[in-house]
Design a protein around this motif. Structure first.
Motif, PDB file in Angstrom:
ATOM      1  N   ILE A   7       0.811  -1.213   0.000  1.00 27.69           N
ATOM      2  CA  ILE A   7       0.000   0.000   0.000  1.00 27.69           C
ATOM      3  C   ILE A   7       0.843   1.260   0.000  1.00 27.69           C
ATOM      4  N   ALA A   8       2.143   1.146   0.223  1.00 28.17           N
ATOM      5  CA  ALA A   8       2.993   2.338   0.233  1.00 28.17           C
ATOM      6  C   ALA A   8       2.936   3.057  -1.114  1.00 28.17           C
ATOM      7  N   LEU A   9       2.864   2.314  -2.206  1.00 29.76           N
ATOM      8  CA  LEU A   9       2.778   2.936  -3.521  1.00 29.76           C
ATOM      9  C   LEU A   9       1.503   3.745  -3.672  1.00 29.76           C
ATOM     10  N   LEU A  10       0.451   3.294  -3.014  1.00 32.42           N
ATOM     11  CA  LEU A  10      -0.825   3.969  -3.152  1.00 32.42           C
ATOM     12  C   LEU A  10      -0.844   5.312  -2.431  1.00 32.42           C
ATOM     13  N   ALA A  11       0.101   5.517  -1.521  1.00 31.53           N
ATOM     14  CA  ALA A  11       0.169   6.792  -0.814  1.00 31.53           C
ATOM     15  C   ALA A  11       0.458   7.939  -1.775  1.00 31.53           C
ATOM     16  N   SER A  87     -11.305  -6.949  -5.695  1.00 32.71           N
ATOM     17  CA  SER A  87     -10.790  -6.661  -7.043  1.00 32.71           C
ATOM     18  C   SER A  87     -10.346  -5.213  -7.185  1.00 32.71           C
ATOM     19  N   TRP A  88     -11.072  -4.259  -6.589  1.00 35.40           N
ATOM     20  CA  TRP A  88     -10.684  -2.849  -6.705  1.00 35.40           C
ATOM     21  C   TRP A  88      -9.291  -2.622  -6.133  1.00 35.40           C
ATOM     22  N   PHE A  89      -8.919  -3.366  -5.093  1.00 36.71           N
ATOM     23  CA  PHE A  89      -7.599  -3.216  -4.486  1.00 36.71           C
ATOM     24  C   PHE A  89      -6.530  -3.913  -5.338  1.00 36.71           C
ATOM     25  N   ILE A  90      -6.798  -5.143  -5.726  1.00 36.77           N
ATOM     26  CA  ILE A  90      -5.829  -5.932  -6.493  1.00 36.77           C
ATOM     27  C   ILE A  90      -5.514  -5.251  -7.825  1.00 36.77           C
ATOM     28  N   GLU A  91      -6.515  -4.696  -8.478  1.00 37.21           N
ATOM     29  CA  GLU A  91      -6.313  -4.033  -9.777  1.00 37.21           C
ATOM     30  C   GLU A  91      -5.438  -2.787  -9.668  1.00 37.21           C
ATOM     31  N   ASN A  92      -5.294  -2.231  -8.479  1.00 31.18           N
ATOM     32  CA  ASN A  92      -4.496  -1.021  -8.284  1.00 31.18           C
ATOM     33  C   ASN A  92      -3.094  -1.308  -7.756  1.00 31.18           C
ATOM     34  N   GLN A  93      -2.652  -2.556  -7.826  1.00 31.78           N
ATOM     35  CA  GLN A  93      -1.311  -2.931  -7.386  1.00 31.78           C
ATOM     36  C   GLN A  93      -0.374  -3.027  -8.584  1.00 31.78           C
ATOM     37  N   GLU A  94       0.898  -2.806  -8.340  1.00 34.37           N
ATOM     38  CA  GLU A  94       1.920  -2.933  -9.393  1.00 34.37           C
ATOM     39  C   GLU A  94       2.022  -4.373  -9.883  1.00 34.37           C
ATOM     40  N   LEU A  95       2.018  -5.311  -8.962  1.00 28.98           N
ATOM     41  CA  LEU A  95       2.174  -6.720  -9.299  1.00 28.98           C
ATOM     42  C   LEU A  95       0.832  -7.290  -9.745  1.00 28.98           C
ATOM     43  N   ALA A 120      -4.729 -15.375   1.342  1.00 26.18           N
ATOM     44  CA  ALA A 120      -3.341 -14.958   1.186  1.00 26.18           C
ATOM     45  C   ALA A 120      -2.988 -13.743   2.024  1.00 26.18           C
ATOM     46  N   THR A 121      -1.817 -13.826   2.665  1.00 25.22           N
ATOM     47  CA  THR A 121      -1.244 -12.664   3.334  1.00 25.22           C
ATOM     48  C   THR A 121      -0.159 -12.046   2.459  1.00 25.22           C
ATOM     49  N   GLU A 122       0.450 -12.893   1.615  1.00 24.55           N
ATOM     50  CA  GLU A 122       1.543 -12.425   0.765  1.00 24.55           C
ATOM     51  C   GLU A 122       1.677 -13.348  -0.439  1.00 24.55           C
ATOM     52  N   VAL A 123       1.987 -12.751  -1.585  1.00 24.96           N
ATOM     53  CA  VAL A 123       2.246 -13.510  -2.806  1.00 24.96           C
ATOM     54  C   VAL A 123       3.602 -13.078  -3.338  1.00 24.96           C
ATOM     55  N   GLN A 124       4.417 -14.055  -3.672  1.00 24.46           N
ATOM     56  CA  GLN A 124       5.737 -13.757  -4.239  1.00 24.46           C
ATOM     57  C   GLN A 124       5.824 -14.367  -5.631  1.00 24.46           C
ATOM     58  N   ARG A 125       6.244 -13.531  -6.583  1.00 25.91           N
ATOM     59  CA  ARG A 125       6.515 -13.979  -7.950  1.00 25.91           C
ATOM     60  C   ARG A 125       7.923 -13.516  -8.279  1.00 25.91           C
ATOM     61  N   GLY A 126       8.848 -14.470  -8.359  1.00 26.42           N
ATOM     62  CA  GLY A 126      10.240 -14.096  -8.573  1.00 26.42           C
ATOM     63  C   GLY A 126      10.708 -13.214  -7.428  1.00 26.42           C
ATOM     64  N   ASP A 127      11.242 -12.041  -7.768  1.00 24.91           N
ATOM     65  CA  ASP A 127      11.721 -11.108  -6.751  1.00 24.91           C
ATOM     66  C   ASP A 127      10.650 -10.132  -6.272  1.00 24.91           C
ATOM     67  N   ASP A 128       9.457 -10.203  -6.838  1.00 25.95           N
ATOM     68  CA  ASP A 128       8.383  -9.277  -6.476  1.00 25.95           C
ATOM     69  C   ASP A 128       7.497  -9.885  -5.389  1.00 25.95           C
ATOM     70  N   VAL A 129       7.115  -9.062  -4.426  1.00 23.76           N
ATOM     71  CA  VAL A 129       6.257  -9.498  -3.326  1.00 23.76           C
ATOM     72  C   VAL A 129       5.052  -8.570  -3.235  1.00 23.76           C
ATOM     73  N   LEU A 130       3.878  -9.158  -3.168  1.00 26.66           N
ATOM     74  CA  LEU A 130       2.638  -8.414  -2.977  1.00 26.66           C
ATOM     75  C   LEU A 130       2.119  -8.732  -1.577  1.00 26.66           C
ATOM     76  N   LYS A 131       2.127  -7.741  -0.706  1.00 23.50           N
ATOM     77  CA  LYS A 131       1.611  -7.922   0.651  1.00 23.50           C
ATOM     78  C   LYS A 131       0.130  -7.565   0.653  1.00 23.50           C
ATOM     79  N   LEU A 132      -0.680  -8.455   1.253  1.00 21.54           N
ATOM     80  CA  LEU A 132      -2.126  -8.287   1.237  1.00 21.54           C
ATOM     81  C   LEU A 132      -2.746  -8.146   2.625  1.00 21.54           C
TER      82      LEU A 132
END
Length: 149
Positions: A7-11, A87-95, A120-132
């Motif tokens: 969520i830091a990006l959303l700030a 979905s509104w939250f997930i669609e606004n994430q970088e990952l 899910a609390t966290e999803v990791q794809r390669g070096d990218d991490v999405l905290k939920l």
């Protein structure tokens, strides 16, 4: 080095825009702290699974005024319905997740409507991490919405 998307990006968004991105009707949508959806999350069942996404889909939730984004994760243990978040939250994430990608999911392993699932609390794809969610299951989008109100 791992990159963490949260969520830091959303700030960086204007507060008025953040308030407009919430679920229709302005309600908590049944996913905030203490909400019915939170009753499924069990910190004692938190685990990490690795597998391949076979499907990404939006799922309308009973009694909620929004859709949630889920992925079907094929693992060595079988298939799991992974609940990411609204979905509104997930669609606004970088990952953004897609079918045929390999991911690692940490979350509460539960059964919902007789379906093996992970909240899910966290999803990791390669070096990218999405905290939920926080480790106790509190959704990060709850704090994001409060900040935008």
């Amino acid at each position: 080095m791992l990159r963490t998307w949260s969520i830091a990006l959303l700030a960086l968004l204007p507060l008025s825009a953040a308030a407009q991105m919430g679920p229709p009707g302005g309600g908590r949508g049944g996913r905030g702290p203490g909400a019915m959806y939170m009753q499924y999350f069990d910190p004692k069942t938190v685990t990490t699974l690795e597998g391949t996404i076979t499907e990404v889909r939006k799922v309308p939730h009973r009694g909620m005024n929004m859709t949630g984004t889920h992925v079907t994760l094929k693992t060595a243990e079988g298939n799991f319905d992974v609940h990411l978040g609204p979905s509104w939250f997930i669609e606004n994430q970088e990952l953004q997740l897609k079918a045929n990608e390999t991911i690692r999911v940490t979350g509460s392993k539960v059964t919902i409507d007789k379906t093996p699932s992970v909240i899910a609390t966290e999803v990791q794809r390669g070096d990218d991490v999405l905290k939920l969610r926080e480790p106790d299951g509190t959704p990060l989008w709850s704090a994001w919405r409060r900040r935008g109100q």
